[in-house]
Write an enzyme that holds these catalytic residues in place. Sequence first.
Site, PDB file in Angstrom:
ATOM      1  N   CYS B 101       0.857  -1.189   0.000  1.00 12.12           N
ATOM      2  CA  CYS B 101       0.000   0.000   0.000  1.00 12.12           C
ATOM      3  C   CYS B 101       0.886   1.229   0.000  1.00 12.12           C
ATOM      4  O   CYS B 101       2.102   1.126   0.015  1.00 12.12           O
ATOM      5  CB  CYS B 101      -0.939  -0.004   1.195  1.00 12.12           C
ATOM      6  N   ASP B 506      -3.397 -22.710 -16.270  1.00 14.94           N
ATOM      7  CA  ASP B 506      -2.204 -23.281 -15.681  1.00 14.94           C
ATOM      8  C   ASP B 506      -2.658 -23.814 -14.322  1.00 14.94           C
ATOM      9  O   ASP B 506      -3.692 -23.395 -13.817  1.00 14.94           O
ATOM     10  CB  ASP B 506      -1.141 -22.202 -15.518  1.00 14.94           C
ATOM     11  N   ASP B 689       0.149 -17.730 -14.487  1.00 14.24           N
ATOM     12  CA  ASP B 689       0.899 -16.784 -13.663  1.00 14.24           C
ATOM     13  C   ASP B 689       2.401 -16.970 -13.720  1.00 14.24           C
ATOM     14  O   ASP B 689       3.126 -16.101 -13.296  1.00 14.24           O
ATOM     15  CB  ASP B 689       0.429 -16.838 -12.209  1.00 14.24           C
ATOM     16  N   ASP B 693       4.408 -19.874 -18.368  1.00 18.82           N
ATOM     17  CA  ASP B 693       3.171 -19.571 -19.088  1.00 18.82           C
ATOM     18  C   ASP B 693       3.336 -18.412 -20.057  1.00 18.82           C
ATOM     19  O   ASP B 693       2.481 -18.185 -20.899  1.00 18.82           O
ATOM     20  CB  ASP B 693       2.061 -19.175 -18.109  1.00 18.82           C
TER      21      ASP B 693
END
Lengths: 59, 808
Positions: B101, B506, B689, B693
Amino acid sequence: MTIIFLLIPLGLVLVGAALWAFFWAVGDGQFDDLESPGWSVVADDTPALETPIDGEQTG
Amino acid sequence: MTGTGRCFHCDEAIAGRVAFAAEVTGTVHAVCCLGCKAAAELISDAGLADFYRFRTAAAPRPKEAAADIWATYDRTEVCEPLLGTEGLLAVVNLLIEDTRCSACSWLISERLRRLPGVSQASMNPATGRAQVAFDRSRVGLGAVLRAIAALGYRPHVLGAADTLAITTRERRVALKRLVVAGFGMMQVMMIAVGLYIGASQGMDPTIREYLRITCLIVTGPVLVYAGRPFFAGALASWRSRQLGMDVPVVIGLSLAFIASSWNTLLHRGEVYFDSVTMFIFLLLLGRYVEMSARHRAGSTADALLRLVPATALRIRDGVRERVPVIALMAGDRIIVPVGECFPADGRVTSGSTDVDESLLTGESLPIPKAPGSLTVAGSLNTGAPVEIALSAVGQSTVLAGIVRLLERAQSERPRIARLADRAASGFVACVLLGALLVALLWLWVDPSRAFEATLSVLVVTCPCALSLATPTVVTAATAALARQGLLVTRADALEALARADHVVFDKTGTLTLGQPQIEKAVPYVGTVDEALNIGRALEQGSEHPLALAFAGFTTATATAVAVHPGAGVEGIIGTERLRIGHTSFVEAIAGPRPKDLPTASIDLGGEHGWRATFQIGDSLRPEAARVVRQLEALGLTPHIASGDHPLAVTTVAARLGIKDWHARLTPSAKLALLQRLIVRGHQVLVVGDGINDAPILGAAAVSVALGSGSALAQSSADLIALRGELATLPLAIATARRASRVIRQNLIWASAYNLIALPIAALGWVPPWLAAVGMSTSSLLVVLNALRLTRREPSSAPTPALPVACPA
């Protein structure tokens, strides 16, 4: 209606000034990060620990 | 402060009682581990405790680093190529992982600013990039990185020539153009209202001319400055002898502007300055939104940098030395310490270890390596230090090959884009020919009306509505998806997403969480909690990926902990020597394995006999089953393509009800599988991810990367699920389908309007001002239709919040 001969150029000058200010702000990097500067307002400038008040320390 | 039950720093659950106490601004807080204690006290001592007040997400859990890997960055030959200079200061760009954040970025930049010698530190929470300027005579690069790592974040050095500078410049210029066009549009519109009213109610000719000249003066700079990208694009497509979409835009803009200026100077006819500025502004707006989305996706080079370390420990003539990875050559011998990535491909020459190759192959469990085994660059050494002889370095490594596959897959894409361009250029050619024909006919029939009729044809058919039809919808849909946590990085992704009929998942990290977890603990003596307690205490010192499953609070303390690579961990708890790990390793001290104990992944036993066994697995994402069913309801056929064990894949496939699954696939085999589907005419959506891939993400009709995945996969994906959840997927498809419906409506409306208006204008029945009104109205309708997408339509989208009955 002759007043518009003055008012419209005046308006254009204002637009030009606003654009100049905006260009300056963009060049200054003020639009690069629109999130974190908001936090700098609530954060203390100086760390709290470096400015202790003698004899009035709270736990 | 013991009652909360959660770590003050990382918010992880602390079972039972306080494990460690950290003092933050005079108050004692409970923390879960030594790393969190160190980080919390460091933050407090630096006077940065405000972090805990302003943060909106928990801090990352710092790892107790085994060795100081940052010291090498202090050496001149290592840091020299990474640093830029600004006056007398050295400047470095960093990519910082695990920031969650804005408070995190505040904490990092404040901490860095307080390092002696650092004169400037700024961090952008949106991109995770930081720029630090420091005095090299007072502080080294290693110290800067160490300070960030001590807070629990992972810094990566991006080098001096960062893509950040390029994207920043691009964004700044685009923003300036957009605002110039916006201001110009407002001015011209304002005056145009006066002109329109004057046209209907009568106006003093002097004032009318004055207003028109003002419009000309404002529109000129807007066209030249803000409209430059269109002219550049048209010029580029002219050079490549292709009529791109920029060509009609430029022709429309130029003709409208030239005709308006001409009429203004000759005091006759109509002016279309308002249309010109509005057109420029709306087009720039769409492009700006598209660009911001693209920039957030990050770049491939950054991700590669994360995988390959900057330095390696080379052995030459019996001497060990740290050298930059670029200096390595095939045939060199290097030592890879625990917790470091392999810098190049090679063969193990001495030592044995476990290697985490999950990013490259999708294999979720670490792979044992003994002398003679091949290791690949980018995989993580998790077991013990090993010595390897390098076989391939730099561009010839497997990792570099994967990246090349990815690049090839990406370069194959634009064919679809070219097809669309060709269709558009056909339309443009028709319009231009039509206008020419009309001009010639009118010159033959009535030369005095030729210019006006031709202009009307050009204005009426100005591809305003046609060219706005798609970008406005894409912009609106992009904004709607962004609210749902999905980032669109390519404009044509929506169209492909709407048409997708097959979805390839995946497994590791996509359908599963990608982290080992204890699925089942079977105690032989005592309770589950006791077994877990001992297991956690033993595994605390281990860097092994499976040890992650044992992360958590423990009351036991293990002493004399020894990690046996490829076997397990040994330690003493109380008075008993205990072992956790492979069956044979535990059997060595606990005796033969009891027959009634079910077989599982990890065993636990000690000198006094067997204790327990743990089944470790990669658990399914909680939403996976529901998402798969929703996708099937939307008419998509699911597939699994994984590099993992067939056993692990079948389990997942069975639990999700996916019939078509493929295991042990290499990246190129995945690509082949995808191409088989494509050849059969399917539109394939790929969800993934990992690095492995990346090539199929690039080659698929449309791809989604989960935000928690590696940056390389994300950079080649069309959409990024920012929250790392699958749940947004069905929503995205529903939105994309609505978007493509609206695009179709818009295109039909715009073409119908053009088809009806064109003959009427060609016959000379439409004065240019009416043509301009018609064009503006059709554009307005198109934009308003697109804006409907930003409204929430809960009825048409399958919201996951609906109480759908589904088994867990």
